[in-house]
Enzyme design. Structure first.
Site, PDB file in Angstrom:
ATOM      1  CG  HIS A 297     -93.456  13.712 -39.389  1.00 16.22           C
ATOM      2  ND1 HIS A 297     -93.385  14.373 -38.184  1.00 16.22           N
ATOM      3  CD2 HIS A 297     -94.706  13.217 -39.482  1.00 16.22           C
ATOM      4  CE1 HIS A 297     -94.548  14.258 -37.582  1.00 16.22           C
ATOM      5  NE2 HIS A 297     -95.374  13.573 -38.343  1.00 16.22           N
ATOM      6  CG  ASP A 354    -100.545   9.994 -43.724  1.00 20.66           C
ATOM      7  OD1 ASP A 354    -101.391   9.308 -43.136  1.00 20.66           O
ATOM      8  OD2 ASP A 354    -100.324  11.178 -43.455  1.00 20.66           O
TER       9      ASP A 354
HETATM   10  N1  CMC Z   1     -90.890  15.783 -51.176  1.00 21.65           N
HETATM   11  C1  CMC Z   1     -89.860  16.556 -51.604  1.00 21.65           C
HETATM   12  N2  CMC Z   1     -89.237  17.477 -50.837  1.00 21.65           N
HETATM   13  C2  CMC Z   1     -89.685  17.612 -49.570  1.00 21.65           C
HETATM   14  C3  CMC Z   1     -90.740  16.844 -49.047  1.00 21.65           C
HETATM   15  C4  CMC Z   1     -91.346  15.900 -49.896  1.00 21.65           C
HETATM   16  N3  CMC Z   1     -92.359  15.148 -49.452  1.00 21.65           N
HETATM   17  N4  CMC Z   1     -90.968  17.195 -47.759  1.00 21.65           N
HETATM   18  C5  CMC Z   1     -90.080  18.161 -47.477  1.00 21.65           C
HETATM   19  N5  CMC Z   1     -89.294  18.424 -48.571  1.00 21.65           N
HETATM   20  C6  CMC Z   1     -88.147  19.364 -48.632  1.00 21.65           C
HETATM   21  C7  CMC Z   1     -88.614  20.801 -48.689  1.00 21.65           C
HETATM   22  O1  CMC Z   1     -88.766  21.241 -50.016  1.00 21.65           O
HETATM   23  C8  CMC Z   1     -87.492  21.497 -47.961  1.00 21.65           C
HETATM   24  O2  CMC Z   1     -86.384  21.592 -48.832  1.00 21.65           O
HETATM   25  P1  CMC Z   1     -85.363  22.855 -48.729  1.00 21.65           P
HETATM   26  O3  CMC Z   1     -84.776  22.789 -47.352  1.00 21.65           O
HETATM   27  O4  CMC Z   1     -84.382  22.627 -49.832  1.00 21.65           O
HETATM   28  O5  CMC Z   1     -86.218  24.076 -48.942  1.00 21.65           O
HETATM   29  C9  CMC Z   1     -87.097  20.507 -46.857  1.00 21.65           C
HETATM   30  O6  CMC Z   1     -87.434  19.224 -47.397  1.00 21.65           O
HETATM   31  C10 CMC Z   1     -87.827  20.723 -45.527  1.00 21.65           C
HETATM   32  O7  CMC Z   1     -89.228  20.715 -45.790  1.00 21.65           O
HETATM   33  P2  CMC Z   1     -90.291  21.634 -45.044  1.00 21.65           P
HETATM   34  O8  CMC Z   1     -91.492  21.782 -45.923  1.00 21.65           O
HETATM   35  O9  CMC Z   1     -89.626  22.921 -44.611  1.00 21.65           O
HETATM   36  O10 CMC Z   1     -90.583  20.780 -43.776  1.00 21.65           O
HETATM   37  P3  CMC Z   1     -91.847  20.926 -42.835  1.00 21.65           P
HETATM   38  O11 CMC Z   1     -91.451  20.393 -41.526  1.00 21.65           O
HETATM   39  O12 CMC Z   1     -92.412  22.303 -42.893  1.00 21.65           O
HETATM   40  O13 CMC Z   1     -92.953  19.975 -43.544  1.00 21.65           O
HETATM   41  C11 CMC Z   1     -94.197  18.080 -44.166  1.00 21.65           C
HETATM   42  C12 CMC Z   1     -93.211  18.695 -43.160  1.00 21.65           C
HETATM   43  C13 CMC Z   1     -94.731  16.767 -43.650  1.00 21.65           C
HETATM   44  C14 CMC Z   1     -95.403  19.059 -44.351  1.00 21.65           C
HETATM   45  C15 CMC Z   1     -93.471  17.900 -45.530  1.00 21.65           C
HETATM   46  O14 CMC Z   1     -92.390  17.002 -45.372  1.00 21.65           O
HETATM   47  C16 CMC Z   1     -94.405  17.411 -46.633  1.00 21.65           C
HETATM   48  O15 CMC Z   1     -95.055  18.254 -47.284  1.00 21.65           O
HETATM   49  N6  CMC Z   1     -94.522  16.058 -46.844  1.00 21.65           N
HETATM   50  C17 CMC Z   1     -95.467  15.505 -47.804  1.00 21.65           C
HETATM   51  C18 CMC Z   1     -96.855  15.472 -47.194  1.00 21.65           C
HETATM   52  C19 CMC Z   1     -97.011  14.364 -46.166  1.00 21.65           C
HETATM   53  O16 CMC Z   1     -96.624  13.228 -46.393  1.00 21.65           O
HETATM   54  N7  CMC Z   1     -97.646  14.722 -45.029  1.00 21.65           N
HETATM   55  C20 CMC Z   1     -97.971  13.737 -43.970  1.00 21.65           C
HETATM   56  C21 CMC Z   1     -97.211  13.964 -42.706  1.00 21.65           C
HETATM   57  S1  CMC Z   1     -97.345  12.570 -41.590  1.00 21.65           S
HETATM   58  C22 CMC Z   1     -98.988  12.558 -41.093  1.00 21.65           C
HETATM   59  C23 CMC Z   1     -99.241  13.584 -40.063  1.00 21.65           C
HETATM   60  O17 CMC Z   1     -98.828  13.363 -38.904  1.00 21.65           O
HETATM   61  O18 CMC Z   1     -99.860  14.592 -40.409  1.00 21.65           O
END
Ligand code: CMC
Length: 418
Positions: A297, A354
């Site tokens: 998240h 989710d």
């Molecule tokens: N599986 C594997 N690796 C992950 C995941 C995941 N679900 N989420 C983040 N990472 C890794 C990412 O690759 C990165 O690694 P590194 O630092 O080595 O490059 C690190 O964790 C940080 O991730 P980020 O993408 O920079 O973080 P963000 O804050 O931009 O993204 C997120 C947050 C929710 C988009 C992301 O965690 C994700 O894509 N999760 C899966 C989709 C999901 O479940 N979304 C629902 C969110 S809750 C409902 C809502 O409120 O919308």
């Protein structure tokens, strides 16, 4: 930095920037005048560090796993309140008295009929159109009926809240090629929605679980879809267009669309033989392009308080319905793997809201591709409250800056004669 100001020296020029402190001791540097005074803008991809507004609606502390609507803890509200009371709270800032709530509920019932053309619009859309596209379309179509949607009025607020569950139910039925069920103005908000969706009265357990899920989704401060609603509304676009834009933003699998993606992923793992370790390894491999949906998240870096409440509710619903689902075992294994795996622990990736909601929706027999419309139904009061606050604050049109990195001026040379 002093308590009130931050000094910043750029190009030999010192600028004093005011510091703003929120009621929960959050600090912000107000950069309103930064460009004017120094020629600099700030750059923040994905707005990870940028406050777009001040807001009195929702407080969220990702480190501590706190979520409060108007000062009330989410677990208290999920346990003791109901969805329309929470909607009132989000919109008007205080919990309603019994009389105010009865009046609000009555207004929602009175205004719940949707335009007669709604069914025809849905049926005219290509077969297989995603339910979120259908929902966005019928929501923006309401602007054809209610002319002055840009006005901050009680009529617009009640209209969208009252009609939305009817629209969602119609979309869900249309997606399955089923006939529409008439709107029952005597039934309460959630019961009517379930009855219109499934064509039969829902059990008390289902109504209660649905109510709770809607409360948990009702607001989440300046997330992607809410920021979209505020920014679209800031151009003075009408409320129906603003909410429709929010629906489109919510659709993506990195946001609300994750609930559909989670279930599809659990199904894929089950079909593949149920080896969760294989999928965890894939999620850790940056070259795989694979992510574990329902994990991580932007703001919660400890746990998602909504996920904790939903997990409990999920167990209750599955027990009550007597559902024994292999996907739940897979989900539990994934959760355990993530909680103990160094990759997930160091990146603070925990199951989010989710992760469990999809399993409950599946047990309730909602089709998987309609899950995100249920998120939209829950998020609606938050979107409307945020749109209302943006109007009340008379916020300027949202218009970020950029740093241009393209070609500099170059001469145009014609390659062919006109
Ligand atoms: N599986 C594997 N690796 C992950 C995941 C995941 N679900 N989420 C983040 N990472 C890794 C990412 O690759 C990165 O690694 P590194 O630092 O080595 O490059 C690190 O964790 C940080 O991730 P980020 O993408 O920079 O973080 P963000 O804050 O931009 O993204 C997120 C947050 C929710 C988009 C992301 O965690 C994700 O894509 N999760 C899966 C989709 C999901 O479940 N979304 C629902 C969110 S809750 C409902 C809502 O409120 O919308």
């Amino acid at each position: 930095m002093s308590a009130e100001k931050v000094s910043i020296t750029l190009n030999g020029k010192t600028s004093e920037l005011p510091v703003l402190v929120g009621t929960e001791n959050e600090y912000a540097i107000n950069i309103d005048k930064l460009r004017e005074e120094t020629g600099f803008v700030t750059l923040d991809f994905g707005y990870k560090n940028t406050g777009a507004t001040t807001s009195k609606i929702t407080f969220l502390d990702g480190e501590e796993g706190i979520l409060r609507y108007r000062g009330y803890d989410i677990s208290d509200l999920a346990e003791k309140s109901n969805f329309t009371e929470v909607a009132y709270l989000l919109l008007y800032g205080e919990l309603p008295t019994a009389a105010q709530l009865a009046d609000f509920n009555q207004k929602l019932k009175d205004a719940s009929d949707v335009p007669a053309e709604t069914g025809a619009i849905l049926k005219a859309m290509p077969k297989g159109t995603h339910p979120m596209a259908q929902l966005a379309a019928v929501t923006v179509a309401l602007s054809g009926v209610f002319g002055d949607g840009a006005k901050l009025s009680e009529e617009n607020i009640i209209n969208i809240l009252a009609k939305f569950p009817v629209l969602v139910a119609m979309v869900i039925r249309n997606s399955q090629g089923l006939d529409f069920i008439p709107n029952d103005k005597n039934a309460d908000y959630v019961s009517n929605f379930l009855q219109m969706t499934f064509g039969k009265p829902a059990s008390a357990v289902l109504v209660d679980a649905m109510d709770k899920l809607l409360i948990l989704h009702a607001d989440h401060e300046q997330n992607c879809s809410t920021s979209t609603v505020r920014i679209v509304g800031s151009s003075n676009a009408n409320i129906y267009a603003s909410i429709s834009a929010g629906i489109s933003a919510l659709w993506g699998p990195l946001h609300g669309g994750a609930n559909q993606a989670v279930l599809e992923q659990l199904e894929a793992i089950e079909k593949d033989g149920g080896d969760t370790a294989k999928f965890v390894a894939m999620a850790k491999d940056k070259n795989s392009g694979f992510r574990l949906m329902g994990f991580g998240h932007r703001v919660y870096k400890n746990f998602d308080p909504r996920a904790r409440i939903i997990k409990k509710s999920c167990d209750e619903v599955l027990n009550d319905l007597g559902v024994k689902d292999k996907k739940l075992t897979i989900a539990t294994e994934l959760e355990q793997a993530a909680l103990h795996d160094e990759y997930f622990v160091t990146r603070k990736l925990y199951p989010n809201v989710d992760f469990y909601s999809g399993i409950i929706y599946k047990a309730m027999e909602f089709p998987t591709d309609t899950f995100t419309t249920l998120f939209a139904l829950g998020r609606l009061p938050g979107w409307v409250a945020q749109w209302k606050e943006m109007k009340e604050n008379k916020e300027p049109i949202g218009r970020p800056r950029q740093i241009y990195t393209g070609a500099t001026l170059r001469p145009y040379v014609a390659v062919s004669e006109r």
